[in-house]
Design a protein around this motif. Structure first.
Motif, PDB file in Angstrom:
ATOM      1  N   ASN A 224       0.776  -1.177   0.068  1.00  0.00           N
ATOM      2  CA  ASN A 224      -0.019   0.035  -0.002  1.00  0.00           C
ATOM      3  C   ASN A 224       0.823   1.297  -0.051  1.00  0.00           C
ATOM      4  O   ASN A 224       0.539   2.197  -0.528  1.00  0.00           O
ATOM      5  N   ARG A 225       2.176   1.462   0.822  1.00  0.00           N
ATOM      6  CA  ARG A 225       2.808   2.257   0.786  1.00  0.00           C
ATOM      7  C   ARG A 225       3.376   2.815  -0.526  1.00  0.00           C
ATOM      8  O   ARG A 225       3.398   4.004  -1.028  1.00  0.00           O
ATOM      9  N   LYS A 228       0.715   4.129  -3.156  1.00  0.00           N
ATOM     10  CA  LYS A 228       0.146   5.335  -2.957  1.00  0.00           C
ATOM     11  C   LYS A 228       1.111   6.401  -3.160  1.00  0.00           C
ATOM     12  O   LYS A 228       0.796   7.339  -3.332  1.00  0.00           O
ATOM     13  N   ASN A 229       2.468   6.227  -2.996  1.00  0.00           N
ATOM     14  CA  ASN A 229       3.492   6.984  -3.052  1.00  0.00           C
ATOM     15  C   ASN A 229       4.152   7.115  -4.220  1.00  0.00           C
ATOM     16  O   ASN A 229       5.149   8.073  -4.367  1.00  0.00           O
TER      17      ASN A 229
END
Length: 433
Positions: A224-225, A228-229
């Motif tokens: 997820n990190r 998202k980034n």
């Protein structure tokens, strides 16, 4: 305070500069790799195979440091299993390189060709992606798999493993780079980011134009990190909340064998069974026997209220499931169990809680099976088979770089073609528009 902030900024800058430097070295190497023949790439894989065997004792010694540190910090057995290398696992890693070498090279393959009315000859051919960024957790085997698949497809790779596997990964990369150097090939094609600073991941995700794709492989928080980034394109790989639905017509012996295999053969992998859905009309005695066999094998069953009420003989051995359990990828000897009324309820549950990885139905009803296979939105769907087959090797792809749960470019176990793109080659004889 100002001095402390300056020091922190300086450390961050150093990480950014080092990561960028290594990524640029990989980018330069990727241009050389793209020109290699299949024979040269296969020879490199076989050289790496021999080097891993030669360096086995050193690799095992470095891995032992990582394992001992993990044990001392109280890590779970499942974590230790993922982290550990053994002589047998190193042999298996080496053998996987030979398996990969004998596979057809997709680079240069013509995927389509035609001639336009104006005489332009158009051909679509497979080409390397360029630089692959791999961000992964405590699985040293990924270091070899990712490097090997990247090299086979003419790609360079930038590797970022977890701090818990630093010594193991550096030892493996040292062997890989030594083999490449001995072959006269650019060892910079395989880069390992040894910094334990988590900011290195964010830097990788910012290197659009240098790194061509990032593949995160690990737990939900890591994936997820990155998703998202990152401004670099990402192939999202699989958190595996995998389900098996036992329909009322399922063969009991088959169901028992499949469920035990899917849960018990290796609980700490992403294709292991995490949620079991049982049709309310599947035989009472059969269900009790199946669930008892799991309990006796040491599996903790987190069951819904209906399941607990349905089997009073086992009530004291169940744990009441929470909402969080339906979402969980346990990666351990834990299984969520739910009794459902029909296929529709099973499909709704999977749609709500599944992670689009691998889902299976056990049934003798071909109509129900076909509906399940068509309706379930997942990378891999099964009829009367274990979810544990979701694997590049089992699919005949050789070593895999991950299991994609997204829908664009690549989905499911990712073998060689997943690390290629296409290029259109146009042959003309003076045409203008």
């Amino acid at each position: 305070m100002r001095e402390g902030n300056q020091q922190t900024k300086s450390a961050s800058q150093q990480v950014a500069e080092q990561v960028t430097k290594q990524a640029k070295l990989a980018q330069q190497a990727s241009r050389q790799l793209a020109l290699l023949s299949s024979e040269q790439k296969n020879a490199a894989l076989r050289a790496i195979k021999e080097q891993l065997v030669t360096d086995r004792d050193y690799i095992l010694a470095e891995n032992k440091h990582d394992v001992d540190k993990a044990i001392a910090s109280g890590q779970l057995d499942s974590f230790i299993d993922r982290l550990s290398l053994t002589p047998e696992r190193i042999v298996a890693l080496a053998d996987s390189l030979e398996d990969l070498a004998v596979l057809a090279d997709p680079v240069g393959e013509t995927t389509a060709e035609w001639v336009q009315k104006d005489g332009l000859a158009i051909r679509s051919v497979r080409v390397p992606l360029g630089v692959v960024g791999m961000i992964y957790e405590a699985r040293p085997n990924v270091t070899v798999d990712a490097a090997a698949i990247s090299l086979k497809t003419g790609n360079a790779v930038v590797l970022r493993g977890s701090a818990s596997t630093t010594r193991s990964n550096l030892a493996l990369v040292k062997s890989i780079q030594t083999a490449l150097q001995n072959m006269g090939l650019p060892h910079e094609a395989v880069q390992y980011l040894s910094t334990t600073d988590r900011g290195a991941v964010d830097v990788m995700c910012s290197l659009h134009g240098i790194i061509d794709v990032i593949i995160p492989r690990g737990g939900a928080s890591l994936i997820n990190r990155v998703v998202k980034n990152s401004i670099v394109p990402v192939i999202e790989t699989g958190v595996g909340n995998c389900h098996i639905f036992i329909d009322q017509t399922a063969d009991y012996s088959m169901a028992k064998a499949i469920v035990q295999n899917a849960k018990l053969s290796r609980p700490a992998v992403c294709n292991a069974l995490e949620s079991l859905l049982i049709h309310k009309d599947f035989g009472q005695d059969q269900s009790i026997t199946l669930l008892t066999s799991l309990l006796d094998a040491g599996v903790e069953l987190r069951a819904c209220e209906r399941t607990i009420a349905s089997y009073p003989e086992l009530q004291d051995r169940f744990v009441l499931a929470t909402e969080q359990d339906w979402h969980a990828e346990f990666l351990d000897a834990i299984l969520a169990v739910k009794t459902v009324t029909n296929l529709d309820e099973a499909l709704e549950h999977i749609a709500t809680y599944g992670t689009k990885h691998s889902e299976s139905i056990l049934t003798q009803d071909q109509v129900q099976a076909e509906r399940f296979l068509q309706a379930v939105d997942a990378a891999v769907v099964y009829h009367n088979a274990s979810t544990r087959f979701t694997d590049g090797g089992e699919f005949g792809f050789g070593a895999e770089i991950g299991i994609s749960t997204q829908k664009l470019h690549a989905r499911g176990p990712m073998g060689l073609t997943a690390l290629t793109s296409i290029k259109y080659r146009i042959l003309g004889n003076g045409q203008t528009r």
